[in-house]
Design a protein around this motif. Structure first.
Motif, PDB file in Angstrom:
ATOM      1  N   LEU A 298      20.188 -40.984  47.914  1.00  0.00           N
ATOM      2  CA  LEU A 298      19.181 -40.576  46.942  1.00  0.00           C
ATOM      3  C   LEU A 298      18.536 -39.300  47.467  1.00  0.00           C
ATOM      4  CD1 LEU A 298      17.423 -44.012  46.320  1.00  0.00           C
ATOM      5  CD2 LEU A 298      19.066 -42.865  44.826  1.00  0.00           C
ATOM      6  N   VAL A 299      18.552 -38.255  46.659  1.00  0.00           N
ATOM      7  CA  VAL A 299      18.018 -36.967  47.064  1.00  0.00           C
ATOM      8  C   VAL A 299      16.776 -36.660  46.235  1.00  0.00           C
ATOM      9  CG1 VAL A 299      18.475 -34.487  47.169  1.00  0.00           C
ATOM     10  CG2 VAL A 299      20.266 -36.119  47.796  1.00  0.00           C
ATOM     11  N   TYR A 300      15.712 -36.275  46.937  1.00  0.00           N
ATOM     12  CA  TYR A 300      14.458 -35.929  46.273  1.00  0.00           C
ATOM     13  C   TYR A 300      14.231 -34.438  46.432  1.00  0.00           C
ATOM     14  CZ  TYR A 300      13.765 -40.808  45.643  1.00  0.00           C
ATOM     15  OH  TYR A 300      13.939 -42.105  45.229  1.00  0.00           O
ATOM     16  N   LYS A 301      13.942 -33.793  45.283  1.00  0.00           N
ATOM     17  CA  LYS A 301      13.785 -32.346  45.255  1.00  0.00           C
ATOM     18  C   LYS A 301      12.484 -31.968  44.554  1.00  0.00           C
ATOM     19  CE  LYS A 301      18.728 -31.256  44.906  1.00  0.00           C
ATOM     20  NZ  LYS A 301      19.726 -30.521  44.101  1.00  0.00           N
TER      21      LYS A 301
ATOM     22  N   LEU B 192       7.931 -41.022  47.293  1.00  0.00           N
ATOM     23  CA  LEU B 192       8.638 -39.756  47.155  1.00  0.00           C
ATOM     24  C   LEU B 192       8.560 -39.234  45.720  1.00  0.00           C
ATOM     25  CD1 LEU B 192      11.742 -40.699  49.283  1.00  0.00           C
ATOM     26  CD2 LEU B 192      10.161 -38.839  49.820  1.00  0.00           C
ATOM     27  N   TYR B 193       8.817 -40.110  44.770  1.00  0.00           N
ATOM     28  CA  TYR B 193       8.814 -39.715  43.373  1.00  0.00           C
ATOM     29  C   TYR B 193       7.409 -39.364  42.887  1.00  0.00           C
ATOM     30  CZ  TYR B 193      10.765 -39.387  38.684  1.00  0.00           C
ATOM     31  OH  TYR B 193      11.183 -38.925  37.466  1.00  0.00           O
ATOM     32  N   GLY B 194       6.402 -39.836  43.595  1.00  0.00           N
ATOM     33  CA  GLY B 194       5.017 -39.542  43.253  1.00  0.00           C
ATOM     34  C   GLY B 194       4.580 -38.132  43.622  1.00  0.00           C
ATOM     35  N   LYS B 195       5.400 -37.427  44.379  1.00  0.00           N
ATOM     36  CA  LYS B 195       5.072 -36.042  44.726  1.00  0.00           C
ATOM     37  C   LYS B 195       5.174 -35.183  43.472  1.00  0.00           C
ATOM     38  CE  LYS B 195       4.383 -36.501  49.074  1.00  0.00           C
ATOM     39  NZ  LYS B 195       2.981 -36.429  49.449  1.00  0.00           N
ATOM     40  N   LEU B 196       4.310 -34.206  43.377  1.00  0.00           N
ATOM     41  CA  LEU B 196       4.240 -33.339  42.215  1.00  0.00           C
ATOM     42  C   LEU B 196       5.596 -32.711  41.905  1.00  0.00           C
ATOM     43  CD1 LEU B 196       2.500 -31.975  40.042  1.00  0.00           C
ATOM     44  CD2 LEU B 196       1.946 -30.211  41.721  1.00  0.00           C
ATOM     45  N   ALA B 197       6.082 -32.928  40.689  1.00  0.00           N
ATOM     46  CA  ALA B 197       7.328 -32.367  40.166  1.00  0.00           C
ATOM     47  C   ALA B 197       8.574 -32.834  40.918  1.00  0.00           C
ATOM     48  CB  ALA B 197       7.266 -30.836  40.128  1.00  0.00           C
TER      49      ALA B 197
ATOM     50  N   LYS C 190      14.798 -27.857  45.206  1.00  0.00           N
ATOM     51  CA  LYS C 190      14.946 -27.752  46.662  1.00  0.00           C
ATOM     52  C   LYS C 190      14.710 -29.128  47.276  1.00  0.00           C
ATOM     53  CE  LYS C 190      14.879 -23.111  46.690  1.00  0.00           C
ATOM     54  NZ  LYS C 190      15.851 -22.638  45.741  1.00  0.00           N
ATOM     55  N   MET C 191      15.649 -29.556  48.104  1.00  0.00           N
ATOM     56  CA  MET C 191      15.575 -30.897  48.696  1.00  0.00           C
ATOM     57  C   MET C 191      14.461 -31.001  49.740  1.00  0.00           C
ATOM     58  SD  MET C 191      18.623 -33.146  50.443  1.00  0.00           S
ATOM     59  CE  MET C 191      19.038 -31.928  51.674  1.00  0.00           C
ATOM     60  N   PHE C 192      13.687 -32.094  49.641  1.00  0.00           N
ATOM     61  CA  PHE C 192      12.704 -32.383  50.686  1.00  0.00           C
ATOM     62  C   PHE C 192      12.936 -33.750  51.321  1.00  0.00           C
ATOM     63  CE2 PHE C 192      10.583 -34.061  46.916  1.00  0.00           C
ATOM     64  CZ  PHE C 192       9.918 -35.198  47.364  1.00  0.00           C
ATOM     65  N   ALA C 193      13.819 -34.569  50.755  1.00  0.00           N
ATOM     66  CA  ALA C 193      14.122 -35.876  51.349  1.00  0.00           C
ATOM     67  C   ALA C 193      15.484 -36.363  50.858  1.00  0.00           C
ATOM     68  CB  ALA C 193      13.047 -36.893  50.993  1.00  0.00           C
ATOM     69  N   LEU C 194      16.154 -37.099  51.733  1.00  0.00           N
ATOM     70  CA  LEU C 194      17.438 -37.707  51.396  1.00  0.00           C
ATOM     71  C   LEU C 194      17.441 -39.097  52.024  1.00  0.00           C
ATOM     72  CD1 LEU C 194      20.944 -36.162  51.642  1.00  0.00           C
ATOM     73  CD2 LEU C 194      20.448 -38.246  52.893  1.00  0.00           C
ATOM     74  N   ILE C 195      17.666 -40.113  51.199  1.00  0.00           N
ATOM     75  CA  ILE C 195      17.657 -41.495  51.694  1.00  0.00           C
ATOM     76  C   ILE C 195      19.072 -42.053  51.705  1.00  0.00           C
ATOM     77  CG2 ILE C 195      16.815 -43.852  51.366  1.00  0.00           C
ATOM     78  CD1 ILE C 195      14.572 -42.743  49.656  1.00  0.00           C
ATOM     79  N   ALA C 196      19.485 -42.580  52.861  1.00  0.00           N
ATOM     80  CA  ALA C 196      20.719 -43.374  52.947  1.00  0.00           C
ATOM     81  C   ALA C 196      20.281 -44.791  52.579  1.00  0.00           C
ATOM     82  CB  ALA C 196      21.308 -43.296  54.350  1.00  0.00           C
ATOM     83  N   TRP C 197      20.180 -45.033  51.284  1.00  0.00           N
ATOM     84  CA  TRP C 197      19.502 -46.229  50.776  1.00  0.00           C
ATOM     85  C   TRP C 197      20.306 -47.517  50.951  1.00  0.00           C
ATOM     86  CZ3 TRP C 197      21.107 -49.242  46.630  1.00  0.00           C
ATOM     87  CH2 TRP C 197      22.153 -48.732  45.876  1.00  0.00           C
ATOM     88  N   GLN C 198      21.591 -47.420  51.232  1.00  0.00           N
ATOM     89  CA  GLN C 198      22.393 -48.623  51.422  1.00  0.00           C
ATOM     90  C   GLN C 198      22.482 -49.028  52.894  1.00  0.00           C
ATOM     91  OE1 GLN C 198      25.959 -47.312  49.396  1.00  0.00           O
ATOM     92  NE2 GLN C 198      25.315 -48.242  47.481  1.00  0.00           N
TER      93      GLN C 198
END
Length: 124
Positions: free
Chosen positions: A27-30, A10-15, A34-42
């Protein structure tokens, strides 16, 4: 896919940025704020919310028991994917790629142009 690999992809996506706007459980990835992913990491197994094409959500949900309507999200545009081993890493990566592309497609022209000039764009 384990959390470490998932976060790296996820973090490897551009910007892409990683944030905690909803508390430490998610954990929210934007991209461009703008959000493109949200992980319920626990959670065990892990769950990830991904943006999806409304024309494909019903088919995706019918094909895979691990793909459900987006939990606490707009169910026409978001899926919750449970990482229970049903999907291969390649299938999951495809869903992530689709989510990222859908969000980027909705960015303003100025935001998309900023992505092209982003330092990370020249290292891909």
């Amino acid at each position: 896919m384990q959390l470490t690999e998932l976060k790296s992809y996820l973090y490897g996506k551009l910007a892409a940025t990683e944030e905690l706007p909803f508390g430490p459980e998610y954990l929210v990835y934007k991209v461009c704020n703008k959000m493109f992913a949200l992980i319920a990491w626990q959670e065990t197994p892990l769950r990830i919310n991904l943006k999806a094409d409304p024309a494909q959500v019903d088919l995706q949900r019918a094909m895979f028991a691990s793909i459900r309507p987006g939990y606490h999200m707009n169910k026409r545009h978001w899926n919750t994917v449970t990482l229970d081993g049903e999907l291969t890493d390649a299938q999951l990566q495809g869903l992530i790629d689709d989510s990222y592309r859908l969000v980027v497609a909705k960015l303003t022209k100025k935001e998309r142009e900023a992505l092209v000039s982003h330092p990370q764009a020249h290292h891909k």
